[in-house]
Design a protein around this motif. Structure first.
Motif, PDB file in Angstrom:
ATOM      1  N   GLU A 155       0.842  -1.178   0.000  1.00  0.00           N
ATOM      2  CA  GLU A 155       0.000   0.000   0.000  1.00  0.00           C
ATOM      3  C   GLU A 155       0.887   1.241   0.000  1.00  0.00           C
ATOM      4  O   GLU A 155       2.064   1.185   0.400  1.00  0.00           O
ATOM      5  CB  GLU A 155      -0.949   0.023   1.198  1.00  0.00           C
TER       6      GLU A 155
ATOM      7  N   SER B 208      -3.734   4.429   0.624  1.00  0.00           N
ATOM      8  CA  SER B 208      -4.104   3.698   1.833  1.00  0.00           C
ATOM      9  C   SER B 208      -2.966   3.755   2.838  1.00  0.00           C
ATOM     10  O   SER B 208      -1.809   3.525   2.482  1.00  0.00           O
ATOM     11  CB  SER B 208      -4.422   2.243   1.474  1.00  0.00           C
TER      12      SER B 208
ATOM     13  N   GLY C  55      -4.404   0.351   5.596  1.00  0.00           N
ATOM     14  CA  GLY C  55      -5.712  -0.133   5.208  1.00  0.00           C
ATOM     15  C   GLY C  55      -6.820   0.885   5.258  1.00  0.00           C
ATOM     16  O   GLY C  55      -7.992   0.518   5.098  1.00  0.00           O
TER      17      GLY C  55
END
Length: 256
Positions: free
Chosen positions: A95, A238, A241
């Motif tokens: 990410e 992100s 998350g």
């Protein structure tokens, strides 16, 4: 690099690599410099390691690395984001999150360099008055960076637990991370807040943080310091998350 712009934009990118690409992510801290030095419109940058979770401590996260960059314009940053080099970097990550920021208040230097020129005064406003403008509206971010004197290392690190007490559950905190340029010696913190009042409540009303600040000044812990407050312009991607700027991210963050 060119002279730093008067009103630049700043990006902070956090890349978290997959376990299979963790070694590649680490090696980029050395290999990326030749490319970044030639990026048009990139006036200043630093590649930084990160601590575990959301506070400043001795632990390190070997899968998460940061890049702080000062750009001559939003267009220069967008060209970089759209480049094949950046796309190749993203392909390695689990990410990635990039915050776009506008510096509003600052003092100090980084490596002997002043990052931003003094803000221009508004019409009929003196330089002194420009430093006393009303607090920023909306979400803000704060960067603190210090070069710790070697003789003060033990005192500094002993102060960290008390100075960070209550940070993860502080009302108005959206995200935070500890950053490091030189292990143990050159340390930084970066935090994102719902508003200025939330940040000031933590910085000046928390006994542990306030006491550490006073002791650092009294005992001359740092050979160099930098403080920057930013208006948050946007965020993309992100961070553990989630997007800390999303409407639902109104409570304290618990980044691990």
């Amino acid at each position: 690099m060119q002279a730093l712009p008067t009103v630049p934009v700043v990006s902070l990118t956090l890349n978290r690599y997959t376990w299979s690409q963790a070694r590649a992510g680490m090696s980029k801290m050395g290999r990326d410099h030749p490319h970044l030095r030639g990026v048009p419109g990139l006036d200043f940058y630093r590649l930084l390691g990160s601590g575990r979770g959301n506070d400043l401590g001795l632990g390190v996260d070997l899968r998460r690395w940061a890049r702080l960059a000062v750009w001559s314009s939003p267009a220069a940053h967008q060209l970089f984001e759209d480049s094949p080099w950046r796309r190749q970097e993203l392909a390695l990550t689990q990410e990635s999150y990039t915050l776009m920021l506008r510096p509003t208040r600052w003092h100090g230097q980084w490596g002997g360099q002043t990052l931003f020129a003094p803000p221009p005064a508004k019409p009929n406003e003196t330089v002194g008055q420009s430093e006393a403008r009303p607090p920023e509206k909306g979400r803000i971010a704060v960067l603190t960076r210090a070069a710790i004197r070697p003789a003060k290392l033990a005192a500094f690190w002993r102060s960290v637990p008390a100075s960070q007490a209550g940070l993860p559950t502080q009302p108005g905190l959206l995200a935070s991370v500890g950053l490091g340029e030189v292990p143990l010696l050159h340390q930084a913190t970066f935090s994102v807040w719902q508003d200025t009042a939330s940040m000031l409540a933590y910085a000046y009303r928390g006994a542990g943080h306030r006491g550490a600040m006073a002791q650092a000044k009294r005992d001359n812990w740092f050979s160099e310091q930098l403080f920057v407050r930013f208006a948050v312009l946007s965020g993309q991607g992100s961070w553990n998350g989630r997007d800390p700027l999303a409407p639902e991210a109104l409570g304290p963050s618990h980044l691990r």
